[in-house]
Design a protein around this motif. Structure first.
Motif, PDB file in Angstrom:
ATOM      1  N   VAL A   1      22.790 -25.956  74.358  1.00 55.44           N
ATOM      2  CA  VAL A   1      22.734 -24.521  74.629  1.00 55.44           C
ATOM      3  C   VAL A   1      22.022 -23.835  73.476  1.00 55.44           C
ATOM      4  O   VAL A   1      22.389 -24.003  72.320  1.00 55.44           O
ATOM      5  N   LEU A   2      21.003 -23.017  73.814  1.00 59.74           N
ATOM      6  CA  LEU A   2      20.201 -22.310  72.819  1.00 59.74           C
ATOM      7  C   LEU A   2      20.039 -20.852  73.218  1.00 59.74           C
ATOM      8  O   LEU A   2      19.986 -20.529  74.410  1.00 59.74           O
ATOM      9  N   PRO A   3      19.927 -19.954  72.245  1.00 58.90           N
ATOM     10  CA  PRO A   3      19.615 -18.552  72.574  1.00 58.90           C
ATOM     11  C   PRO A   3      18.135 -18.405  72.863  1.00 58.90           C
ATOM     12  O   PRO A   3      17.305 -19.168  72.360  1.00 58.90           O
ATOM     13  N   MET A   4      17.769 -17.415  73.669  1.00 60.63           N
ATOM     14  CA  MET A   4      16.342 -17.226  73.960  1.00 60.63           C
ATOM     15  C   MET A   4      15.611 -16.563  72.796  1.00 60.63           C
ATOM     16  O   MET A   4      14.395 -16.669  72.682  1.00 60.63           O
ATOM     17  N   ALA A   5      16.347 -15.890  71.921  1.00 59.70           N
ATOM     18  CA  ALA A   5      15.732 -15.209  70.780  1.00 59.70           C
ATOM     19  C   ALA A   5      16.655 -15.333  69.576  1.00 59.70           C
ATOM     20  O   ALA A   5      17.855 -15.601  69.713  1.00 59.70           O
ATOM     21  N   ALA A   6      16.076 -15.127  68.399  1.00 58.41           N
ATOM     22  CA  ALA A   6      16.825 -15.311  67.161  1.00 58.41           C
ATOM     23  C   ALA A   6      17.567 -14.064  66.714  1.00 58.41           C
ATOM     24  O   ALA A   6      18.313 -14.103  65.738  1.00 58.41           O
ATOM     25  N   VAL A   7      17.379 -12.948  67.413  1.00 59.58           N
ATOM     26  CA  VAL A   7      18.049 -11.697  67.065  1.00 59.58           C
ATOM     27  C   VAL A   7      18.644 -11.088  68.320  1.00 59.58           C
ATOM     28  O   VAL A   7      18.135 -11.298  69.428  1.00 59.58           O
ATOM     29  N   PRO A   8      19.727 -10.315  68.179  1.00 58.43           N
ATOM     30  CA  PRO A   8      20.241  -9.605  69.350  1.00 58.43           C
ATOM     31  C   PRO A   8      19.263  -8.538  69.798  1.00 58.43           C
ATOM     32  O   PRO A   8      18.461  -8.036  69.004  1.00 58.43           O
ATOM     33  N   MET A   9      19.310  -8.192  71.056  1.00 58.86           N
ATOM     34  CA  MET A   9      18.370  -7.209  71.592  1.00 58.86           C
ATOM     35  C   MET A   9      19.058  -6.338  72.619  1.00 58.86           C
ATOM     36  O   MET A   9      20.168  -6.628  73.071  1.00 58.86           O
ATOM     37  N   ASP A  10      18.382  -5.270  72.963  1.00 57.91           N
ATOM     38  CA  ASP A  10      18.875  -4.368  74.003  1.00 57.91           C
ATOM     39  C   ASP A  10      17.895  -4.339  75.161  1.00 57.91           C
ATOM     40  O   ASP A  10      16.670  -4.349  74.962  1.00 57.91           O
ATOM     41  N   ILE A  11      18.433  -4.289  76.358  1.00 61.60           N
ATOM     42  CA  ILE A  11      17.619  -4.131  77.561  1.00 61.60           C
ATOM     43  C   ILE A  11      17.477  -2.647  77.850  1.00 61.60           C
ATOM     44  O   ILE A  11      18.450  -1.887  77.801  1.00 61.60           O
ATOM     45  N   VAL A  12      16.261  -2.224  78.132  1.00 58.66           N
ATOM     46  CA  VAL A  12      15.989  -0.847  78.546  1.00 58.66           C
ATOM     47  C   VAL A  12      15.464  -0.902  79.976  1.00 58.66           C
ATOM     48  O   VAL A  12      14.464  -1.583  80.249  1.00 58.66           O
ATOM     49  N   ALA A  13      16.125  -0.212  80.873  1.00 59.16           N
ATOM     50  CA  ALA A  13      15.745  -0.227  82.281  1.00 59.16           C
ATOM     51  C   ALA A  13      15.208   1.128  82.705  1.00 59.16           C
ATOM     52  O   ALA A  13      15.703   2.176  82.268  1.00 59.16           O
ATOM     53  N   GLU A  14      14.183   1.088  83.543  1.00 63.52           N
ATOM     54  CA  GLU A  14      13.703   2.291  84.213  1.00 63.52           C
ATOM     55  C   GLU A  14      14.406   2.373  85.555  1.00 63.52           C
ATOM     56  O   GLU A  14      14.282   1.470  86.387  1.00 63.52           O
ATOM     57  N   VAL A  15      15.161   3.459  85.747  1.00 67.18           N
ATOM     58  CA  VAL A  15      16.015   3.583  86.920  1.00 67.18           C
ATOM     59  C   VAL A  15      15.638   4.840  87.690  1.00 67.18           C
ATOM     60  O   VAL A  15      15.588   5.943  87.120  1.00 67.18           O
ATOM     61  N   ARG A  16      15.388   4.687  88.973  1.00 67.46           N
ATOM     62  CA  ARG A  16      15.135   5.846  89.835  1.00 67.46           C
ATOM     63  C   ARG A  16      16.439   6.248  90.510  1.00 67.46           C
ATOM     64  O   ARG A  16      17.139   5.421  91.079  1.00 67.46           O
ATOM     65  N   GLY A  17      16.753   7.532  90.431  1.00 66.56           N
ATOM     66  CA  GLY A  17      17.935   8.041  91.102  1.00 66.56           C
ATOM     67  C   GLY A  17      19.225   7.854  90.337  1.00 66.56           C
ATOM     68  O   GLY A  17      20.303   7.841  90.937  1.00 66.56           O
ATOM     69  N   ALA A  18      19.140   7.702  89.014  1.00 73.03           N
ATOM     70  CA  ALA A  18      20.365   7.582  88.228  1.00 73.03           C
ATOM     71  C   ALA A  18      21.217   8.833  88.346  1.00 73.03           C
ATOM     72  O   ALA A  18      22.450   8.772  88.288  1.00 73.03           O
ATOM     73  N   ASP A  19      20.560   9.973  88.487  1.00 70.57           N
ATOM     74  CA  ASP A  19      21.257  11.239  88.720  1.00 70.57           C
ATOM     75  C   ASP A  19      21.164  11.573  90.204  1.00 70.57           C
ATOM     76  O   ASP A  19      20.080  11.868  90.715  1.00 70.57           O
ATOM     77  N   PRO A  20      22.284  11.507  90.940  1.00 71.94           N
ATOM     78  CA  PRO A  20      22.247  11.766  92.383  1.00 71.94           C
ATOM     79  C   PRO A  20      21.654  13.124  92.741  1.00 71.94           C
ATOM     80  O   PRO A  20      21.116  13.297  93.841  1.00 71.94           O
ATOM     81  N   ALA A  21      21.715  14.074  91.794  1.00 67.50           N
ATOM     82  CA  ALA A  21      21.159  15.399  92.082  1.00 67.50           C
ATOM     83  C   ALA A  21      19.635  15.388  92.055  1.00 67.50           C
ATOM     84  O   ALA A  21      18.998  16.293  92.599  1.00 67.50           O
ATOM     85  N   ARG A  22      19.036  14.377  91.405  1.00 66.29           N
ATOM     86  CA  ARG A  22      17.569  14.272  91.349  1.00 66.29           C
ATOM     87  C   ARG A  22      17.184  12.840  91.729  1.00 66.29           C
ATOM     88  O   ARG A  22      16.810  12.015  90.871  1.00 66.29           O
ATOM     89  N   PRO A  23      17.265  12.515  93.023  1.00 66.48           N
ATOM     90  CA  PRO A  23      17.110  11.122  93.467  1.00 66.48           C
ATOM     91  C   PRO A  23      15.733  10.534  93.190  1.00 66.48           C
ATOM     92  O   PRO A  23      15.599   9.315  93.100  1.00 66.48           O
ATOM     93  N   GLY A  24      14.699  11.354  93.043  1.00 61.46           N
ATOM     94  CA  GLY A  24      13.363  10.819  92.807  1.00 61.46           C
ATOM     95  C   GLY A  24      13.003  10.664  91.347  1.00 61.46           C
ATOM     96  O   GLY A  24      11.951  10.098  91.014  1.00 61.46           O
ATOM     97  N   GLU A  25      13.840  11.139  90.460  1.00 63.61           N
ATOM     98  CA  GLU A  25      13.530  11.119  89.029  1.00 63.61           C
ATOM     99  C   GLU A  25      13.777   9.739  88.431  1.00 63.61           C
ATOM    100  O   GLU A  25      14.754   9.059  88.754  1.00 63.61           O
ATOM    101  N   VAL A  26      12.876   9.309  87.548  1.00 62.58           N
ATOM    102  CA  VAL A  26      13.002   8.026  86.860  1.00 62.58           C
ATOM    103  C   VAL A  26      13.465   8.275  85.431  1.00 62.58           C
ATOM    104  O   VAL A  26      12.860   9.066  84.703  1.00 62.58           O
ATOM    105  N   THR A  27      14.549   7.621  85.044  1.00 65.60           N
ATOM    106  CA  THR A  27      15.089   7.764  83.697  1.00 65.60           C
ATOM    107  C   THR A  27      15.183   6.390  83.038  1.00 65.60           C
ATOM    108  O   THR A  27      15.180   5.360  83.707  1.00 65.60           O
ATOM    109  N   ARG A  28      15.267   6.391  81.711  1.00 67.48           N
ATOM    110  CA  ARG A  28      15.400   5.152  80.943  1.00 67.48           C
ATOM    111  C   ARG A  28      16.853   4.995  80.518  1.00 67.48           C
ATOM    112  O   ARG A  28      17.454   5.917  79.950  1.00 67.48           O
ATOM    113  N   VAL A  29      17.392   3.825  80.774  1.00 74.65           N
ATOM    114  CA  VAL A  29      18.785   3.518  80.460  1.00 74.65           C
ATOM    115  C   VAL A  29      18.804   2.331  79.513  1.00 74.65           C
ATOM    116  O   VAL A  29      18.163   1.311  79.771  1.00 74.65           O
TER     117      VAL A  29
END
Length: 325
Positions: free
Chosen positions: A137-165
């Protein structure tokens, strides 16, 4: 169950994290003795997240689960599997910590400082020896990392808006449709041993697993992505049995492949394995497979209980057939 004519089986690298990688390793260990798991290291929740924040180490949880999947079949291996997977049930500081997470981090500290390049792989190898693991078992990288996702509709009030999470937990739980991911840092150092395993492999297996948080992150580590694209190995994609709520809601099997191609345009796939019971449109899926340069294999790999879970023996048999051909 190993391919005929082989005493050890092919050299296989399996990519992923969490329960999906556990499933593929549980099958692959029946197929080959030369098995390496390359595991995502972006978890920021639960026991792993707490250890990561407190000690600055790689999140150990997905690494622990991969080691547990490879435990020996004898009493020693099965006992240690249960030990490393055990979580404390107290209401104090140890609540929900997995024993295996603490064991891995303790070895990292003892072997030269938690999170150092030398201690990370050595610590995992020591745990593997303790468990009688059938593979590495090996890690894919030598340092911890964070995933950043582009999400459409994260805010139900603005379903077409794309935000970064930001963060694996947030990416998995935020409502809306995930469009794509990136990593922070954007160019993390790949684990040298993982690169060597990929370059030496006969087969590389992607999935099953959480598509955006376990499978695709490997293709966003530049050095690892190059190795996966240029390796002499043949490549198998094992598709999920059902969409994952919060990540791939309403995804068809072919949508998973289209997203894979969008994140790694140069990647070519030899075989895509899907359960015949969950493919509603085989022609559309076959077209998506051909766009990646591969062929489609339909097989019965799901458990009988109706859950979206691969049955290890059936998945192993399907992979034996693929590797033999």
């Amino acid at each position: 169950m190993k391919p005929s004519g082989s005493t050890e089986g092919p050299k296989v690298v399996a990519l992923g994290g969490g329960h999906g990688l556990y499933a593929s390793l549980s099958a692959l260990r029946r197929v080959t003795d030369r098995l390496t798991a390359v595991v995502t290291v972006a978890d920021d929740g639960g026991s792993s997240g707490r250890l990561r924040r407190e000690l600055g180490v790689l999140p150990p949880g997905d690494l622990r689960m991969a080691l547990a999947a490879l435990c020996g079949d004898d009493e020693w291996g099965q006992t240690w599997r249960d030990v490393v997977q055990h979580r404390f049930g107290s209401e104090g500081d140890l609540k929900d910590h997995a024993v295996g997470n603490l064991l891995i981090v303790a070895l990292w500290e003892l072997l030269g400082g938690a999170g150092t390049a030398g201690s990370t792989v050595a610590g995992l190898d020591w745990v593997g020896r303790l468990l009688g693991a059938h593979g590495r078992v090996l890690p894919m990288a030598a340092v911890p990392m964070d995933i950043v996702a582009e999400v459409r509709g994260a805010d139900p009030a603005r379903p077409g808006e794309v935000t970064r999470v930001k963060g694996q937990v947030a990416c998995a739980k935020t409502p809306g449709s995930v469009l794509g991911i990136s990593l922070v840092p954007a160019d993390p150092p790949a684990c040298p041993e993982a690169l060597a395993a990929v370059e030496d492999a006969d087969w590389i297996v992607f999935g099953p697993g959480s598509w955006f948080t376990s499978v695709l992150p490997h293709l966003k580590v530049p050095a690892l992505a190059r190795a996966l694209t240029t390796a002499r190995a043949r490549r198998v994609v094992a598709l999920n049995l059902a969409p994952q709520p919060g990540e791939t809601d309403d995804f068809s099997p072919q949508t998973h492949l289209e997203v894979l191609q969008a994140h790694a345009p140069d990647l070519r796939v030899d075989v895509v394995l899907a359960d015949r019971g969950v493919v509603d449109d085989p022609a559309a899926l076959d077209k998506a497979v051909q766009a990646l340069g591969g062929r489609l294999v339909l097989a019965d790999v799901a458990a009988d209980d109706g859950s979206p879970r691969h049955e290890p023996a059936r998945l192993a048999q399907a992979l034996v057939q693929i590797f033999s051909e």
